[in-house]
Write an enzyme that holds these catalytic residues in place. Structure first.
Site, short mmCIF file in Angstrom:
data_model
loop_
_atom_site.label_atom_id
_atom_site.label_comp_id
_atom_site.label_asym_id
_atom_site.label_seq_id
_atom_site.Cartn_x
_atom_site.Cartn_y
_atom_site.Cartn_z
N ASP A 111 -6.96 -5.96 4.67
CA ASP A 111 -6.31 -4.65 4.66
C ASP A 111 -6.31 -4.04 6.05
O ASP A 111 -7.37 -3.77 6.62
CB ASP A 111 -7.07 -3.75 3.66
N MET A 164 -11.70 -5.26 5.97
CA MET A 164 -10.87 -4.30 6.70
C MET A 164 -10.54 -4.87 8.07
O MET A 164 -11.43 -5.28 8.82
CB MET A 164 -11.60 -2.97 6.90
N HIS A 195 -1.38 -1.29 -4.15
CA HIS A 195 -2.64 -0.93 -3.50
C HIS A 195 -2.69 0.59 -3.32
O HIS A 195 -1.80 1.19 -2.71
CB HIS A 195 -2.71 -1.65 -2.16
N SER A 199 0.83 -1.19 0.00
CA SER A 199 0.00 0.00 0.00
C SER A 199 0.87 1.25 0.00
O SER A 199 1.64 1.49 0.94
CB SER A 199 -0.90 0.01 1.24
N MET A 237 -8.83 8.45 -0.47
CA MET A 237 -9.61 8.92 0.69
C MET A 237 -10.08 10.35 0.44
O MET A 237 -9.33 11.16 -0.11
CB MET A 237 -8.72 8.91 1.93
N ASP A 267 -4.82 3.70 -1.98
CA ASP A 267 -5.90 4.11 -1.08
C ASP A 267 -6.38 5.51 -1.42
O ASP A 267 -5.65 6.48 -1.25
CB ASP A 267 -5.38 4.09 0.36
N MET A 269 -12.07 4.81 -0.53
CA MET A 269 -12.70 5.13 0.76
C MET A 269 -13.32 6.50 0.61
O MET A 269 -12.86 7.50 1.18
CB MET A 269 -11.64 5.09 1.87
N HIS A 297 -8.46 1.20 -3.80
CA HIS A 297 -9.36 1.02 -2.65
C HIS A 297 -10.00 2.38 -2.38
O HIS A 297 -9.36 3.27 -1.83
CB HIS A 297 -8.53 0.51 -1.46
#
Ligand code: DX5
Ligand code: ZN
Length: 217
Positions: free
Chosen positions: A174, A136, A32, A7, A36, A34, A67, A65
Site C-alpha cells: 500500500d 506500507m 480498499h 483505494s 484515519m 482507509d 490507521m 485499513h
C-alpha cells in the site's frame, strides 16, 4: 492472479457510485477503505457509517485499513458495517495477537500492517494469526506519495516468512503503487496491490486498472 484493491481515498466522493462501478466493472476484487483518525496519522477520513452506506453500492470485498489508535475499540463496528477484511497497525496497539484472534472470531479476515520503519521481524510471532500482512510503501496518511523502494525488500522478506509459516496469508502493498512498480511488487511476492491515485487520479479508473493488469499478464 494479482488482486487489485482500488483505494477510495483518492476517489471523487461526489461521484462515488460511478467511481466504484468503474473499478468494479474492470474486475477489481477489493475496495480498499482507509480509515484515519487524525491521531495515528495526520489526516481524517471516515468511519463505520460511511462504510455501511458504501456497502449498499457494491458486492466487492471490503478491505478496511485502520490507521487509528486503539483499533480494538472499533473493529466490531467496522465488521458490522460490512468490512470483510480488517487490517490494523502493529504500531497502534500493544496486543496485536489478541486483536488478530478477535477479528477471526467475529468472521473477518485479520490483517496486520507495518509502517516503513517497522521491520518484518516484528511479524514473526504472530504470522500464523494473520490472513493479511500489509507492507506500507509510504508513510501512512495521504494518497499520492512517492513509493519507498525499500518496501520491495520487505515484501521479499515477508514472502519468505509467509511461505515458511503461513502460506495462506496474503501480502498486500500500500502506497505509491502504479504501473512503474506493479511488476516488481508482484515479482517480489505481493498478492494484493492497493492503488489510489494511480487509478482515481485518471478520468477513467476502470480503464486504468485494466491497462495496469494487462501489463502484469
Ligand atoms: C495511505 C493509504 C493508501 C492510499 C494509497 O496512507 O493507506 O491506501 O490510498 O494511495 P496511493 O496509491 O495514491 O499512494
Ligand atoms: Zn491503505
Amino acid at each position: 492472479m494479482t488482486i487489485f484493491a482500488p483505494s477510495l481515498l483518492s476517489a471523487d466522493f461526489a461521484r462515488i457510485a460511478e467511481q466504484i462501478a468503474s473499478v468494479e466493472a474492470a474486475g477489481a476484487e477489493y475496495l480498499h477503505l482507509d480509515v484515519m483518525d487524525g491521531r495515528f496519522v495526520p489526516n481524517i477520513t471516515w468511519g463505520p457509517k460511511i462504510i455501511g452506506d458504501l456497502r449498499k453500492l457494491s458486492p466487492l470485498v471490503f478491505d478496511a485499513h485502520l490507521m487509528i489508535v486503539e483499533p480494538e475499540r472499533y473493529v466490531d463496528d467496522f465488521r458490522e458495517a460490512g468490512c470483510d477484511r480488517i487490517t490494523f497497525h502493529i504500531e497502534a496497539t500493544p496486543h496485536a495477537q489478541r486483536l488478530l484472534t478477535h477479528l477471526r472470531d467475529i468472521g473477518a479476515k485479520a490483517g496486520l500492517a507495518i509502517c516503513p520503519q517497522t521491520p518484518v521481524e516484528m511479524l514473526q510471532d504472530v504470522i500464523e494469526d494473520c490472513d493479511t500482512v500489509l507492507v506500507m510503501s509510504v508513510n501512512p496518511g495521504f494518497g499520492g506519495q512517492r513509493f519507498i523502494p525499500h518496501a520491495l525488500d520487505k515484501v521479499r522478506e515477508a514472502r519468505a516468512l509467509i511461505d515458511r509459516r503461513n502460506p495462506e496469508c496474503l501480502i498486500e502493498v500500500d502506497g505509491g503503487a502504479g504501473e512503474e512498480n506493479a511488476r516488481d511488487l508482484v515479482d517480489a511476492g505481493a498478492d494484493v496491490l492497493v492503488m489510489g491515485s494511480a487509478l482515481f487520479g485518471t478520468p477513467d479508473p476502470g480503464a486504468e486498472l485494466r491497462r495496469i493488469r494487462a501489463l502484469l499478464a
